[in-house]
Design a protein around this motif. Structure first.
Motif, mmCIF file in Angstrom:
data_model
loop_
_atom_site.group_PDB
_atom_site.id
_atom_site.type_symbol
_atom_site.label_atom_id
_atom_site.label_comp_id
_atom_site.label_asym_id
_atom_site.label_seq_id
_atom_site.Cartn_x
_atom_site.Cartn_y
_atom_site.Cartn_z
ATOM 1 N N ARG A 1 71.109 9.726 44.184
ATOM 2 C CA ARG A 1 72.531 9.555 43.859
ATOM 3 C C ARG A 1 73.487 9.283 45.129
ATOM 4 O O ARG A 1 74.459 8.322 45.162
ATOM 5 C CB ARG A 1 73.187 10.652 43.275
ATOM 6 C CG ARG A 1 72.955 10.681 41.788
ATOM 7 C CD ARG A 1 73.915 11.954 41.125
ATOM 8 N NE ARG A 1 75.097 11.604 41.216
ATOM 9 C CZ ARG A 1 76.117 12.412 40.836
ATOM 10 N NH1 ARG A 1 75.820 13.603 40.422
ATOM 11 N NH2 ARG A 1 77.344 12.256 40.842
ATOM 12 N N LYS A 2 73.034 9.738 46.436
ATOM 13 C CA LYS A 2 73.781 9.470 47.607
ATOM 14 C C LYS A 2 73.548 8.042 47.851
ATOM 15 O O LYS A 2 74.422 7.669 48.824
ATOM 16 C CB LYS A 2 73.385 10.470 48.584
ATOM 17 C CG LYS A 2 73.469 11.769 48.255
ATOM 18 C CD LYS A 2 72.687 12.715 49.539
ATOM 19 C CE LYS A 2 71.303 12.658 49.819
ATOM 20 N NZ LYS A 2 70.510 13.124 48.799
ATOM 21 N N ASP A 3 72.726 7.285 47.537
ATOM 22 C CA ASP A 3 72.344 5.924 48.093
ATOM 23 C C ASP A 3 72.515 4.937 47.039
ATOM 24 O O ASP A 3 72.722 3.688 47.377
ATOM 25 C CB ASP A 3 71.042 5.902 48.592
ATOM 26 C CG ASP A 3 70.725 6.904 49.638
ATOM 27 O OD1 ASP A 3 71.677 6.781 50.774
ATOM 28 O OD2 ASP A 3 69.781 7.706 49.758
ATOM 29 N N VAL A 4 72.847 5.047 45.677
ATOM 30 C CA VAL A 4 72.690 4.373 44.735
ATOM 31 C C VAL A 4 74.025 4.534 43.720
ATOM 32 O O VAL A 4 74.233 5.601 43.526
ATOM 33 C CB VAL A 4 71.185 4.306 43.719
ATOM 34 C CG1 VAL A 4 71.568 3.414 42.732
ATOM 35 C CG2 VAL A 4 70.469 4.249 44.634
ATOM 36 N N ASP A 5 74.554 3.143 43.533
ATOM 37 C CA ASP A 5 76.001 3.310 42.727
ATOM 38 C C ASP A 5 75.268 2.779 41.386
ATOM 39 O O ASP A 5 74.864 1.561 41.253
ATOM 40 C CB ASP A 5 76.915 2.527 43.356
ATOM 41 C CG ASP A 5 78.087 2.610 42.618
ATOM 42 O OD1 ASP A 5 78.530 3.618 41.963
ATOM 43 O OD2 ASP A 5 78.790 1.605 42.883
ATOM 44 N N PHE A 6 75.500 3.376 40.122
ATOM 45 C CA PHE A 6 75.429 2.835 39.034
ATOM 46 C C PHE A 6 76.594 3.440 38.132
ATOM 47 O O PHE A 6 77.224 4.201 38.184
ATOM 48 C CB PHE A 6 74.031 3.444 38.239
ATOM 49 C CG PHE A 6 73.692 4.961 38.527
ATOM 50 C CD1 PHE A 6 74.129 5.846 37.512
ATOM 51 C CD2 PHE A 6 73.342 5.337 39.678
ATOM 52 C CE1 PHE A 6 73.973 6.829 37.492
ATOM 53 C CE2 PHE A 6 73.067 6.705 39.894
ATOM 54 C CZ PHE A 6 73.470 7.564 38.807
ATOM 55 N N GLY A 7 76.474 2.733 36.655
ATOM 56 C CA GLY A 7 77.511 2.876 35.936
ATOM 57 C C GLY A 7 77.005 4.122 34.751
ATOM 58 O O GLY A 7 77.767 4.986 34.245
ATOM 59 N N VAL A 8 75.861 3.930 34.007
ATOM 60 C CA VAL A 8 75.427 4.691 32.967
ATOM 61 C C VAL A 8 73.990 5.269 33.344
ATOM 62 O O VAL A 8 73.144 4.552 33.764
ATOM 63 C CB VAL A 8 75.529 3.956 31.709
ATOM 64 C CG1 VAL A 8 75.190 4.850 30.604
ATOM 65 C CG2 VAL A 8 76.794 3.372 31.264
ATOM 66 N N VAL B 1 72.529 0.127 35.540
ATOM 67 C CA VAL B 1 72.119 1.542 34.781
ATOM 68 C C VAL B 1 71.015 2.002 35.561
ATOM 69 O O VAL B 1 70.109 1.363 36.353
ATOM 70 C CB VAL B 1 71.612 1.120 33.496
ATOM 71 C CG1 VAL B 1 72.909 0.638 32.498
ATOM 72 C CG2 VAL B 1 70.661 0.330 33.425
ATOM 73 N N LEU B 2 70.922 3.404 35.488
ATOM 74 C CA LEU B 2 69.792 4.003 36.111
ATOM 75 C C LEU B 2 69.017 4.734 34.886
ATOM 76 O O LEU B 2 69.460 5.418 34.058
ATOM 77 C CB LEU B 2 70.202 5.208 36.839
ATOM 78 C CG LEU B 2 69.179 5.892 37.608
ATOM 79 C CD1 LEU B 2 68.704 5.212 38.856
ATOM 80 C CD2 LEU B 2 69.681 7.280 38.072
ATOM 81 N N ILE B 3 67.760 4.339 34.667
ATOM 82 C CA ILE B 3 66.912 4.452 33.515
ATOM 83 C C ILE B 3 66.006 5.623 34.107
ATOM 84 O O ILE B 3 65.071 5.275 34.958
ATOM 85 C CB ILE B 3 66.032 3.312 33.107
ATOM 86 C CG1 ILE B 3 67.129 2.111 33.071
ATOM 87 C CG2 ILE B 3 65.439 3.451 31.620
ATOM 88 C CD1 ILE B 3 66.322 0.831 32.818
ATOM 89 N N ILE B 4 66.081 6.640 33.147
ATOM 90 C CA ILE B 4 64.790 8.100 33.435
ATOM 91 C C ILE B 4 63.982 7.709 32.380
ATOM 92 O O ILE B 4 64.188 7.419 30.973
ATOM 93 C CB ILE B 4 65.613 9.119 33.249
ATOM 94 C CG1 ILE B 4 66.719 9.332 34.542
ATOM 95 C CG2 ILE B 4 64.678 10.224 33.149
ATOM 96 C CD1 ILE B 4 67.491 10.665 34.392
ATOM 97 N N ASP B 5 62.801 7.648 32.891
ATOM 98 C CA ASP B 5 61.615 7.547 31.718
ATOM 99 C C ASP B 5 60.258 8.254 32.290
ATOM 100 O O ASP B 5 60.261 8.852 33.665
ATOM 101 C CB ASP B 5 61.082 6.127 31.511
ATOM 102 C CG ASP B 5 60.757 5.859 30.107
ATOM 103 O OD1 ASP B 5 59.896 6.993 29.521
ATOM 104 O OD2 ASP B 5 60.656 4.809 29.498
ATOM 105 N N ASP B 6 58.993 7.965 31.918
ATOM 106 C CA ASP B 6 57.916 8.294 32.446
ATOM 107 C C ASP B 6 56.840 7.377 32.095
ATOM 108 O O ASP B 6 56.850 6.666 31.152
ATOM 109 C CB ASP B 6 57.563 9.838 32.102
ATOM 110 C CG ASP B 6 57.278 9.992 30.671
ATOM 111 O OD1 ASP B 6 56.743 9.422 29.774
ATOM 112 O OD2 ASP B 6 58.331 10.773 30.103
ATOM 113 N N THR B 7 55.801 7.326 33.031
ATOM 114 C CA THR B 7 54.562 6.366 33.001
ATOM 115 C C THR B 7 53.481 7.103 33.028
ATOM 116 O O THR B 7 53.353 8.245 34.234
ATOM 117 C CB THR B 7 54.814 5.004 33.430
ATOM 118 O OG1 THR B 7 53.739 4.193 33.342
ATOM 119 C CG2 THR B 7 54.666 5.231 34.994
#
Length: 356
Positions: A112-119, A19-25
């Motif tokens: 996205r060009k370099d990483v493969d993920f599902g959700v 999974v690719l997680i979008i968040d902030d810190t």
């Protein structure tokens, strides 16, 4: 270097199960001269405080995270002050006002060009925005995001008919729906709630009560202030926590997806919290004391690379070589390095006893 990090992370964790997680810190700061610092909400302290906010993207699989991007968010009080931006060294290409979700989409397109993920996963700070959800869908991505309980939805079988032709009066402008809108909270109150165990934790099974319904989210064409026609078909998911607090989510996974799968995927978002903690506690993300845009970006990039290296060791080395956690690996590496010594005459620090 960040592209090489993404490619290496994809080798370690990439695939449809990731999974690719979008968040902030946030990084707590005093004063007003550090780039991007402002009074804004910080999840670290749980309130509005003086801090810098970094939008993050994290690749995760099986609770193992590798953060890939940290993009500084510039509040309007910075973007509306060109002299202040120039003093901090913000490049003209970045000296424009952008929302956090827009920054996240730019970073998503970059990796996205370099990483493969599902959700793609995100909390309600991003998921509440209809444009963010639509942008993910236009990119052909599956997503699961947090939403508020007042989000309006239609029943799955709602019908939309053209505006009726009236003999008298002003003709209607918008199509008509066969059903009225309801809030997510109202829809899920009529659905059976089930106890679900989504994984084993360190202190036992992690469980909660959940309910789900397949609906059409009300984010289509606007018909009136605050009113929209049916949009994309989505799952809405409710979670009741131990203290009685309820949280709500939406995702565009297929209609055949089971409730257990919806819960398991949604709960993977917490891997980014571990990544943020390790960035700050293990590789020093929060230790930067400079003020410039260039300095902060370089520091953040080095922290990403350092944590990526530690995760590489964790995932590729035999168990008897290094510990099973990032803190354990870092301590073992520190113990394996020669201790620095200081020449008593010239006070020069050397990494090796023969240095002075």
């Amino acid at each position: 270097m960040l592209r090489l990090l993404a490619q290496q992370a994809n080798t370690l964790l990439g695939g449809k199960q990731a999974v690719l997680i979008i968040d902030d810190t946030c990084l707590t700061k005093f004063g007003r001269h550090s780039v991007g610092v402002a009074r804004q909400y910080s999840g670290q302290v749980g309130k509005v405080t003086n801090c810098q906010c970094l939008v993050s993207l994290t690749l995760a699989k099986d609770e193992l995270p590798i953060p890939l991007a940290l993009r500084l968010f510039l509040p309007s009080e910075w973007t509306e002050d060109p002299a202040r931006m120039q003093r901090a060294g913000v490049p003209p290409a970045y000296a424009v006002s952008q929302t956090k979700w827009a920054l996240a989409l730019e970073e998503l397109d970059r990796i996205r060009k370099d990483v493969d993920f599902g959700v793609v996963l995100a909390d309600a700070g991003y998921g509440n925005n209809a444009e963010f959800r639509k942008a993910l869908s236009r990119r052909g991505l599956l997503w699961s995001v947090g939403i508020v309980k007042t989000q309006k939805v239609y029943q799955e079988d709602v019908r939309v008919t053209p505006a009726p032709q009236l003999a008298r009066g002003r003709p209607p402008k918008y199509p008509v729906t066969s059903d009225e809108r309801q809030t997510v909270e109202q829809v899920l109150s009529d659905v059976p709630w089930q106890k679900i165990v989504w994984r084993q934790g360190s202190k036992g099974p992690l469980h909660g009560r959940f309910a789900a319904a397949f609906v059409r989210i009300a984010d289509g064409m606007r018909t009136a202030p605050g009113a929209h026609l049916p949009g994309e078909e989505v799952w809405i998911l409710g979670e009741e926590r131990a203290g009685g607090e309820k949280k709500y989510y939406a995702c565009n996974l297929p209609p055949s997806t089971t409730l257990t799968t919806l819960v398991e995927i949604m709960k993977r978002r917490w891997a980014c919290e571990h990544a943020h903690r390790e960035l700050k506690q293990e590789v020093g993300l929060s230790h930067f004391e400079g003020r410039s845009w260039r300095g902060l970006c370089h520091h953040a990039a080095l922290c990403l690379l350092a944590l990526g290296f530690l995760q590489w060791l964790r995932l590729t080395q035999p168990d008897e070589v290094f510990g099973a956690t990032v803190p354990a690996i870092r301590e073992e590496l520190a113990g394996a390095l020669p201790r620095p010594v200081v020449c008593p005459r010239c006070r020069v620090v050397a990494a090796h006893p023969a240095g002075p």
